[in-house]
Design a protein around this motif. Structure first.
Motif, PDB file in Angstrom:
ATOM      1  N   TRP A  30      48.821  -8.763  31.267  1.00 14.74           N
ATOM      2  CA  TRP A  30      48.526  -8.312  29.910  1.00 14.74           C
ATOM      3  C   TRP A  30      49.190  -6.967  29.627  1.00 14.74           C
ATOM      4  O   TRP A  30      49.806  -6.767  28.572  1.00 14.74           O
ATOM      5  CB  TRP A  30      47.008  -8.222  29.726  1.00 14.74           C
ATOM      6  N   SER A  33      52.821  -7.392  28.792  1.00 13.70           N
ATOM      7  CA  SER A  33      53.152  -8.399  27.778  1.00 13.70           C
ATOM      8  C   SER A  33      53.295  -7.786  26.394  1.00 13.70           C
ATOM      9  O   SER A  33      52.869  -6.665  26.146  1.00 13.70           O
ATOM     10  CB  SER A  33      52.063  -9.473  27.723  1.00 13.70           C
ATOM     11  N   ASP A  35      52.858  -9.153  22.105  1.00 18.19           N
ATOM     12  CA  ASP A  35      52.251 -10.215  21.309  1.00 18.19           C
ATOM     13  C   ASP A  35      53.271 -11.286  20.962  1.00 18.19           C
ATOM     14  O   ASP A  35      54.451 -10.981  20.851  1.00 18.19           O
ATOM     15  CB  ASP A  35      51.623  -9.637  20.028  1.00 18.19           C
ATOM     16  N   PRO A  36      52.819 -12.527  20.859  1.00 18.05           N
ATOM     17  CA  PRO A  36      51.427 -12.984  20.797  1.00 18.05           C
ATOM     18  C   PRO A  36      50.770 -13.207  22.161  1.00 18.05           C
ATOM     19  O   PRO A  36      49.547 -13.364  22.223  1.00 18.05           O
ATOM     20  CB  PRO A  36      51.522 -14.286  20.020  1.00 18.05           C
ATOM     21  N   ASP A  37      51.543 -13.222  23.250  1.00 20.03           N
ATOM     22  CA  ASP A  37      50.941 -13.442  24.570  1.00 20.03           C
ATOM     23  C   ASP A  37      49.921 -12.362  24.923  1.00 20.03           C
ATOM     24  O   ASP A  37      48.874 -12.656  25.501  1.00 20.03           O
ATOM     25  CB  ASP A  37      52.009 -13.493  25.664  1.00 20.03           C
ATOM     26  N   LYS A  38      50.213 -11.107  24.585  1.00 17.73           N
ATOM     27  CA  LYS A  38      49.355  -9.990  24.982  1.00 17.73           C
ATOM     28  C   LYS A  38      47.910 -10.189  24.521  1.00 17.73           C
ATOM     29  O   LYS A  38      46.975 -10.065  25.308  1.00 17.73           O
ATOM     30  CB  LYS A  38      49.916  -8.678  24.445  1.00 17.73           C
ATOM     31  N   THR A  39      47.709 -10.505  23.264  1.00 19.52           N
ATOM     32  CA  THR A  39      46.358 -10.694  22.734  1.00 19.52           C
ATOM     33  C   THR A  39      45.714 -11.939  23.324  1.00 19.52           C
ATOM     34  O   THR A  39      44.505 -11.955  23.591  1.00 19.52           O
ATOM     35  CB  THR A  39      46.397 -10.767  21.197  1.00 19.52           C
ATOM     36  N   PHE A  40      46.497 -12.973  23.564  1.00 10.21           N
ATOM     37  CA  PHE A  40      45.988 -14.194  24.190  1.00 10.21           C
ATOM     38  C   PHE A  40      45.450 -13.895  25.591  1.00 10.21           C
ATOM     39  O   PHE A  40      44.319 -14.265  25.927  1.00 10.21           O
ATOM     40  CB  PHE A  40      47.113 -15.239  24.244  1.00 10.21           C
ATOM     41  N   ARG A  72      39.353 -12.603  19.832  1.00  7.11           N
ATOM     42  CA  ARG A  72      40.801 -12.528  20.039  1.00  7.11           C
ATOM     43  C   ARG A  72      41.434 -13.922  20.132  1.00  7.11           C
ATOM     44  O   ARG A  72      42.565 -14.121  19.698  1.00  7.11           O
ATOM     45  CB  ARG A  72      41.114 -11.717  21.281  1.00  7.11           C
ATOM     46  N   ARG A  75      42.442 -16.928  16.672  1.00  4.70           N
ATOM     47  CA  ARG A  75      43.695 -17.230  15.962  1.00  4.70           C
ATOM     48  C   ARG A  75      44.642 -18.155  16.739  1.00  4.70           C
ATOM     49  O   ARG A  75      45.628 -18.614  16.192  1.00  4.70           O
ATOM     50  CB  ARG A  75      44.417 -15.940  15.589  1.00  4.70           C
ATOM     51  N   TYR A  76      44.339 -18.419  17.995  1.00  3.41           N
ATOM     52  CA  TYR A  76      45.200 -19.277  18.820  1.00  3.41           C
ATOM     53  C   TYR A  76      44.752 -20.735  18.830  1.00  3.41           C
ATOM     54  O   TYR A  76      45.393 -21.569  19.470  1.00  3.41           O
ATOM     55  CB  TYR A  76      45.259 -18.746  20.256  1.00  3.41           C
ATOM     56  N   TYR A  80      47.463 -23.081  22.343  1.00  2.86           N
ATOM     57  CA  TYR A  80      48.522 -22.082  22.423  1.00  2.86           C
ATOM     58  C   TYR A  80      49.404 -22.466  23.598  1.00  2.86           C
ATOM     59  O   TYR A  80      48.926 -22.563  24.728  1.00  2.86           O
ATOM     60  CB  TYR A  80      47.945 -20.682  22.605  1.00  2.86           C
TER      61      TYR A  80
END
Length: 138
Positions: A30, A33, A35-40, A72, A75-76, A80
């Protein structure tokens, strides 16, 4: 469309109930990373820490982290990349609501029902979420 190798290690840790090691594994990727991976990744690691708090009977910590993590991941949904986010999200929200309804005085009871207490004498009766893959990702 692929995840780093360490992500799959974190998935294995999460799915086997090793929530603190999962947090450590996912936190490392994390931090590196974007975004969008970071928030996931952050959403999943917060859910893992929520269950870790539950295992320590930390009701407030469990509520806060399950709430932040599911928020968090919202939104995925429904998926994802190759991850079935909807199932993880809905099961985690269910845990959050169950714990809120139960109240702090019953946290040990619910930790045991999820199989998260070292002193649990019964098999788990409430399912912990798992991180699952989708068959045909969009």
């Amino acid at each position: 469309m692929t995840f780093p190798e360490a992500f799959w290690q974190g998935v294995d840790e999460f799915n086997s109930g090793q929530f603190y090691p999962c947090h450590d594994t996912l936190e490392a990727i994390w931090l590196e990373s974007i975004d969008p991976d970071k928030t996931f990744f952050q959403g999943i690691l917060q859910i893992a820490v929520g269950y870790y708090h539950l295992s320590n009977h930390n009701w407030k910590g469990a509520l806060i982290l399950l709430g932040e993590g599911t928020n968090r991941l919202r939104r995925y949904r429904p998926e994802y990349k190759t991850i079935d986010v909807e199932t993880l999200f809905s099961r985690s929200i269910n845990s959050l609501q169950t714990l809120q309804d139960a109240g702090e005085e019953r946290v040990a009871e619910f930790a045991a029902k999820y199989g998260l207490s070292g002193d649990a004498t019964e098999p788990p009766v409430l399912p912990l979420p798992k991180i699952e893959t989708v068959q045909n990702p969009k």
